[in-house]
Design a protein around this motif. Structure first.
Motif, PDB file in Angstrom:
ATOM      1  N   SER A   1      -4.402  15.415  -3.846  1.00 33.98           N
ATOM      2  CA  SER A   1      -4.440  15.411  -5.311  1.00 33.98           C
ATOM      3  C   SER A   1      -5.540  14.527  -5.880  1.00 33.98           C
ATOM      4  CB  SER A   1      -3.082  14.953  -5.863  1.00 33.98           C
ATOM      5  OG  SER A   1      -2.765  13.651  -5.412  1.00 33.98           O
ATOM      6  N   SER A   2      -6.226  13.760  -5.044  1.00 32.84           N
ATOM      7  CA  SER A   2      -7.262  12.864  -5.556  1.00 32.84           C
ATOM      8  C   SER A   2      -8.510  13.618  -6.003  1.00 32.84           C
ATOM      9  CB  SER A   2      -7.646  11.830  -4.497  1.00 32.84           C
ATOM     10  OG  SER A   2      -8.319  12.455  -3.416  1.00 32.84           O
ATOM     11  N   GLY A   3      -8.775  14.759  -5.382  1.00 37.07           N
ATOM     12  CA  GLY A   3      -9.993  15.498  -5.699  1.00 37.07           C
ATOM     13  C   GLY A   3     -11.228  14.920  -5.055  1.00 37.07           C
ATOM     14  N   HIS A   4     -11.081  13.879  -4.255  1.00 35.38           N
ATOM     15  CA  HIS A   4     -12.211  13.261  -3.574  1.00 35.38           C
ATOM     16  C   HIS A   4     -12.506  13.981  -2.264  1.00 35.38           C
ATOM     17  CE1 HIS A   4     -10.751   9.275  -5.609  1.00 35.38           C
ATOM     18  NE2 HIS A   4     -11.332  10.089  -6.464  1.00 35.38           N
ATOM     19  N   THR A   5     -13.702  13.772  -1.765  1.00 35.49           N
ATOM     20  CA  THR A   5     -14.061  14.323  -0.455  1.00 35.49           C
ATOM     21  C   THR A   5     -14.283  13.230   0.573  1.00 35.49           C
ATOM     22  OG1 THR A   5     -16.406  14.409  -1.077  1.00 35.49           O
ATOM     23  CG2 THR A   5     -15.093  16.389  -1.452  1.00 35.49           C
ATOM     24  N   THR A   6     -14.278  11.983   0.145  1.00 38.10           N
ATOM     25  CA  THR A   6     -14.386  10.864   1.082  1.00 38.10           C
ATOM     26  C   THR A   6     -13.289   9.860   0.775  1.00 38.10           C
ATOM     27  OG1 THR A   6     -15.882   9.531  -0.290  1.00 38.10           O
ATOM     28  CG2 THR A   6     -16.896  11.103   1.247  1.00 38.10           C
ATOM     29  N   GLY A   7     -12.943   9.082   1.771  1.00 37.53           N
ATOM     30  CA  GLY A   7     -11.928   8.053   1.595  1.00 37.53           C
ATOM     31  C   GLY A   7     -11.867   7.182   2.825  1.00 37.53           C
ATOM     32  N   GLN A   8     -11.030   6.164   2.764  1.00 34.51           N
ATOM     33  CA  GLN A   8     -10.873   5.246   3.873  1.00 34.51           C
ATOM     34  C   GLN A   8      -9.380   5.047   4.128  1.00 34.51           C
ATOM     35  OE1 GLN A   8     -12.685   4.032   0.936  1.00 34.51           O
ATOM     36  NE2 GLN A   8     -14.342   5.267   1.788  1.00 34.51           N
ATOM     37  N   SER A   9      -9.067   4.521   5.299  1.00 32.14           N
ATOM     38  CA  SER A   9      -7.691   4.215   5.644  1.00 32.14           C
ATOM     39  C   SER A   9      -7.590   2.763   6.090  1.00 32.14           C
ATOM     40  CB  SER A   9      -7.186   5.131   6.768  1.00 32.14           C
ATOM     41  OG  SER A   9      -7.117   6.479   6.335  1.00 32.14           O
ATOM     42  N   VAL A  10      -6.450   2.170   5.832  1.00 33.73           N
ATOM     43  CA  VAL A  10      -6.208   0.775   6.159  1.00 33.73           C
ATOM     44  C   VAL A  10      -4.995   0.678   7.077  1.00 33.73           C
ATOM     45  CG1 VAL A  10      -5.591  -1.486   5.223  1.00 33.73           C
ATOM     46  CG2 VAL A  10      -7.197  -0.018   3.997  1.00 33.73           C
ATOM     47  N   ALA A  11      -5.100  -0.153   8.101  1.00 33.16           N
ATOM     48  CA  ALA A  11      -3.997  -0.342   9.040  1.00 33.16           C
ATOM     49  C   ALA A  11      -3.057  -1.430   8.531  1.00 33.16           C
ATOM     50  CB  ALA A  11      -4.532  -0.712  10.417  1.00 33.16           C
ATOM     51  N   PRO A  12      -1.794  -1.123   8.285  1.00 35.04           N
ATOM     52  CA  PRO A  12      -0.839  -2.144   7.847  1.00 35.04           C
ATOM     53  C   PRO A  12      -0.529  -3.137   8.966  1.00 35.04           C
ATOM     54  CG  PRO A  12      -0.033   0.084   7.403  1.00 35.04           C
ATOM     55  CD  PRO A  12      -1.195   0.216   8.334  1.00 35.04           C
ATOM     56  N   THR A  13      -0.027  -4.297   8.576  1.00 33.42           N
ATOM     57  CA  THR A  13       0.422  -5.291   9.552  1.00 33.42           C
ATOM     58  C   THR A  13       1.942  -5.325   9.652  1.00 33.42           C
ATOM     59  OG1 THR A  13       0.430  -7.038   7.868  1.00 33.42           O
ATOM     60  CG2 THR A  13      -1.602  -6.736   9.149  1.00 33.42           C
ATOM     61  N   ARG A  14       2.631  -4.855   8.605  1.00 34.18           N
ATOM     62  CA  ARG A  14       4.094  -4.804   8.598  1.00 34.18           C
ATOM     63  C   ARG A  14       4.557  -3.615   7.772  1.00 34.18           C
ATOM     64  NH1 ARG A  14       7.336  -9.549   9.570  1.00 34.18           N
ATOM     65  NH2 ARG A  14       6.097 -11.371  10.143  1.00 34.18           N
ATOM     66  N   THR A  15       5.787  -3.177   8.009  1.00 37.62           N
ATOM     67  CA  THR A  15       6.401  -2.180   7.143  1.00 37.62           C
ATOM     68  C   THR A  15       7.224  -2.886   6.072  1.00 37.62           C
ATOM     69  OG1 THR A  15       8.449  -1.962   8.405  1.00 37.62           O
ATOM     70  CG2 THR A  15       6.568  -0.609   9.105  1.00 37.62           C
TER      71      THR A  15
ATOM     72  N   GLY B   1       1.413   3.369  10.316  1.00 39.24           N
ATOM     73  CA  GLY B   1       0.281   4.281  10.400  1.00 39.24           C
ATOM     74  C   GLY B   1      -0.772   3.946   9.367  1.00 39.24           C
ATOM     75  N   PRO B   2      -2.040   4.316   9.626  1.00 43.57           N
ATOM     76  CA  PRO B   2      -3.115   4.046   8.661  1.00 43.57           C
ATOM     77  C   PRO B   2      -2.790   4.629   7.286  1.00 43.57           C
ATOM     78  CG  PRO B   2      -4.017   4.791  10.747  1.00 43.57           C
ATOM     79  CD  PRO B   2      -2.538   4.997  10.836  1.00 43.57           C
TER      80      PRO B   2
ATOM     81  N   LEU C   1       0.811  -1.213   0.000  1.00 45.39           N
ATOM     82  CA  LEU C   1       0.000   0.000   0.000  1.00 45.39           C
ATOM     83  C   LEU C   1       0.850   1.272   0.000  1.00 45.39           C
ATOM     84  CD1 LEU C   1      -2.949  -0.718   2.461  1.00 45.39           C
ATOM     85  CD2 LEU C   1      -2.800  -1.130  -0.008  1.00 45.39           C
ATOM     86  N   PHE C   2       0.232   2.352  -0.460  1.00 45.71           N
ATOM     87  CA  PHE C   2       0.818   3.694  -0.428  1.00 45.71           C
ATOM     88  C   PHE C   2      -0.332   4.682  -0.315  1.00 45.71           C
ATOM     89  CE2 PHE C   2       0.253   2.164  -4.749  1.00 45.71           C
ATOM     90  CZ  PHE C   2      -0.556   3.136  -5.316  1.00 45.71           C
ATOM     91  N   PRO C   3      -0.108   5.870   0.242  1.00 44.02           N
ATOM     92  CA  PRO C   3      -1.188   6.855   0.330  1.00 44.02           C
ATOM     93  C   PRO C   3      -1.749   7.178  -1.051  1.00 44.02           C
ATOM     94  CG  PRO C   3       0.647   7.503   1.721  1.00 44.02           C
ATOM     95  CD  PRO C   3       1.118   6.331   0.905  1.00 44.02           C
ATOM     96  N   GLY C   4      -3.072   7.164  -1.154  1.00 44.24           N
ATOM     97  CA  GLY C   4      -3.710   7.430  -2.435  1.00 44.24           C
ATOM     98  C   GLY C   4      -3.892   6.200  -3.292  1.00 44.24           C
ATOM     99  N   PHE C   5      -3.897   5.009  -2.659  1.00 42.07           N
ATOM    100  CA  PHE C   5      -4.181   3.802  -3.436  1.00 42.07           C
ATOM    101  C   PHE C   5      -5.666   3.752  -3.782  1.00 42.07           C
ATOM    102  CE2 PHE C   5      -5.089   2.399   0.888  1.00 42.07           C
ATOM    103  CZ  PHE C   5      -6.196   1.564   0.750  1.00 42.07           C
TER     104      PHE C   5
END
Length: 227
Positions: A63-77, A55-56, A20-24
């Protein structure tokens, strides 16, 4: 070229991870992962959620232009990612267009690929993988609305425009967003059996596209939106 390019006679893979990366793109991840979730009812699967930090990880970035989104908690780096991961899934999304944002993913793919049995990408996840060099000389596809940008990320990749998904050795790449679902069902069919894949699709009331060359979106052009 790693040994995984040879026909694999071992048991089907059981250890999966997603990078994952921010903005997936949410569906790039959750479409394929829901198939694995359902598959795990009858197969002992494990799944790691990887990111640069614990971090989530948000789908929503400026830059997405969206007003809603979700976050995911990683299990490892990425730094402490498990060495026994067999299948890595790399999604696309608006965040894939920022080289600094996906640099940890690019480095991880480059380092982890020789140990993987399979690398799967969805949408512009193939552009991220292309930056790592692992797609050089391979056939691959990507999101048609981001085609010009995505293909520029891998000038030595044999990009296939007319494709819902492409398989080349142990690398599977799909077209835009929802194509990742068809690709994952095809991957499950290849590894666990067509009957298993179709049973899962029926349970989800999902009508599969089983033809990797059927791509009604191949004529789309890059509209500037990051996918």
């Amino acid at each position: 070229m790693p040994p995984q390019d040879s026909p694999d006679s071992r048991a089907p893979p059981t250890r999966f991870a997603v990078a994952l990366f921010p903005g997936f793109q949410a569906l790039d991840v959750f479409g394929p992962l829901d198939i694995l979730n359902m598959l795990s009812r009858t197969r002992p699967l494990s799944l790691e959620i990887l990111s640069a930090t614990l971090g989530p990880v948000p789908t929503l970035i400026p830059s997405s232009g969206h007003t809603t989104g979700q976050s995911v908690a990683p299990t490892r780096t990425y730094a402490d990612g498990a060495d026994d991961i067999e299948v890595l899934l790399v999604p696309g999304g608006v965040g894939s267009r920022d080289p600094a944002n996906v640099a940890p993913v690019v480095e991880y793919v480059r380092a982890a690929y020789p140990r993987l049995r399979y690398l799967l990408t969805v949408c512009t996840g193939s552009a991220v993988a292309a930056r790592s060099g692992v797609l050089d000389g391979r056939r691959a596809t990507s999101n048609k609305r981001a085609w010009e940008w995505a293909t520029a990320q891998g000038p030595r990749v044999n990009w296939v425009r007319q494709a819902r998904w492409v398989t080349d050795g142990n690398i599977w790449t799909s077209s835009g967003i929802s194509a990742g679902i068809d690709m994952m069902y095809a991957f499950v069919a290849d590894q666990y059996g067509e009957d298993v894949a179709q049973t899962l699709a029926n349970a989800s009331e999902y009508v599969r596209n089983t033809d990797p060359d059927f791509d009604p979106f191949a004529g789309e052009t890059d509209n500037g939106a990051a996918k």
